[in-house]
Scaffold this motif. Sequence first.
Motif, short mmCIF file in Angstrom:
data_model
loop_
_atom_site.label_atom_id
_atom_site.label_comp_id
_atom_site.label_asym_id
_atom_site.label_seq_id
_atom_site.Cartn_x
_atom_site.Cartn_y
_atom_site.Cartn_z
N UNK A 68 -0.87 25.82 45.41
CA UNK A 68 0.35 26.74 45.75
C UNK A 68 0.29 28.21 45.20
N UNK A 69 1.03 29.08 45.72
CA UNK A 69 1.39 30.51 45.47
C UNK A 69 2.52 30.90 45.50
N UNK A 70 2.97 31.71 44.50
CA UNK A 70 4.64 32.23 44.61
C UNK A 70 4.24 33.67 44.74
N UNK A 71 4.92 34.46 45.62
CA UNK A 71 5.16 35.93 45.75
C UNK A 71 6.19 36.41 45.83
N UNK A 72 6.77 37.42 45.17
CA UNK A 72 8.15 38.07 45.24
C UNK A 72 7.98 38.81 46.52
N UNK A 73 9.08 38.45 47.18
CA UNK A 73 9.40 39.42 48.36
C UNK A 73 10.72 40.10 48.35
N UNK A 74 11.66 39.78 47.37
CA UNK A 74 12.98 40.40 47.31
C UNK A 74 13.37 40.60 45.95
N UNK A 75 14.25 41.54 45.62
CA UNK A 75 14.94 41.44 44.12
C UNK A 75 14.97 40.04 43.52
N UNK A 76 15.66 39.15 44.24
CA UNK A 76 15.96 37.92 43.71
C UNK A 76 15.32 36.77 44.51
N UNK A 77 14.31 37.26 45.51
CA UNK A 77 13.78 36.01 46.46
C UNK A 77 12.23 35.92 46.11
N UNK A 78 11.84 34.89 46.86
CA UNK A 78 10.23 34.73 46.71
C UNK A 78 9.93 33.91 47.86
N UNK A 79 8.65 34.07 48.04
CA UNK A 79 7.86 33.09 49.01
C UNK A 79 6.94 32.12 48.43
N UNK A 80 7.08 30.75 48.56
CA UNK A 80 6.13 29.88 48.09
C UNK A 80 5.14 29.40 49.10
N UNK A 81 4.00 29.52 49.02
CA UNK A 81 2.93 29.05 49.78
C UNK A 81 2.46 27.84 49.46
N UNK A 82 2.12 26.71 50.22
CA UNK A 82 1.45 25.41 49.85
C UNK A 82 0.24 25.62 50.67
N UNK A 83 -0.73 25.70 49.94
CA UNK A 83 -2.08 25.53 50.76
C UNK A 83 -2.72 24.00 50.57
N UNK A 84 -3.34 23.61 51.63
CA UNK A 84 -3.96 22.32 51.80
C UNK A 84 -5.57 22.47 52.39
N UNK A 85 -6.19 21.40 51.44
CA UNK A 85 -7.49 21.26 52.26
C UNK A 85 -7.69 19.95 52.75
N UNK A 86 -7.97 19.71 54.03
CA UNK A 86 -7.83 18.36 54.79
C UNK A 86 -8.99 17.46 54.55
#
Length: 413
Positions: A68-86
């Motif tokens: 996973x990866x977490x990136x701030x995109x607003x003052x009180x918000x964030x984007x959570x990315x789930x990456x998978x290897x199939x």
Amino acid sequence: MLITLVGLSVAAQTKRVTKIVIQGNEKTKSSFLEKVIQLKLGTELDSSQIDEDIYRLKRLPSIAHAYFQVVDDEIEGCTVTYGVEENFTLIPFANVYTSNNEEFAYRIGLQEFNALGQNITLGGFYQKDIFDSYGANIRAPYILGRKLGLAFSYQNLTTQEPVFLDNGTADYRYNNESVELLALYQLNFKNRFEFGINFFTEDYQYLFGSTDPSVPQELNVDKHLFKLIYNYDGLRYHYQYLEGFRSVLNLQYVGSTNTQLPPFWIGFNDFSYFKRIGSKGNWATRLRLGISSNLDTPFAPFAVDNNLNIRGVGNLIDRGTAAIVLNTEYRHTLYEKDWFVLQGNVFMDGGSWRNPGGDFGDFGDKQNLRIYPGLGIRFIHKKIFNAIFRIDYGHGVTKEAAKGVVFGIGQYF
């Protein structure tokens, strides 16, 4: 990942999830993965929830690894990315062993573990063990939502089975034709249940060997079986390595249309423990405790067989109405390069059985006790689900011991 999770636990008090991204999946549907994970838009960022989602994804047959990866995109918000290897999930399989008359026997089949991109398992097999057998199955654990699923199977198995009589051994042609339907329920991340019914017909035909007036030479009877399985899974997965504890309880009640055959019950529990040893080692242990109605019958349910419980002991050499079996082994990665792993193992298999109609003192009888140390090797493909080809050699050290090689697909336990 540990440092990131600690940081997330602090940020979770103020940050909310404004966007969830899933990447790396090609065959597995994004809509399916979104159904499996628990993190939702608008909720507070929760490190424990993300950690649970990662291991939930790793348990899927279609996923070899997740991050996973977490990136701030607003003052009180964030984007959570789930990456998978199939994983590659269309898997042929083959098991080779020796039949009861020392002839060559095998089972071949094909399974797809990610049908329709929904982690639905479809499979079928053909078996040649003196006689011809075949079967098919479908398992869809998420077809009715995140918690509910269904499983269906059909089998027509025919084998030559030894039946142990007081005055010797008889060989029977045994056929079991069955249809099974199970409901699958996931209570939470670690606890799952399966329950359902199996309708089957058993057909015994005497071939040769000893006879007993009290044991029929022909028997054909319709039966039904009620089944309940409880699975506690606290394992952590990292490619070929496992760590943690798992317990699987299997309870069955069998009834018959033949009034001369009394109903009986059977239950067994597999307790498994895995421990990482250094960076390349894995200690694995399984304890099986089983018991059934103590009927004095040559068709007792617990078998002694090197494909099931004691490597090297032989093919279906004895039966009992209760069992204690311990398998323990140390697995060590000898070579690892990209997708390929060569793994060696040293093991000790041991167990004892209660004779049909006997008592628990049978567990201490030297004739029932079997201990088999041995060595094995594994050829593992990290990007193909359950692509583990194993070879084990077991050599008995107890009374009237045997020795032998066992082949198979997947770890022994």
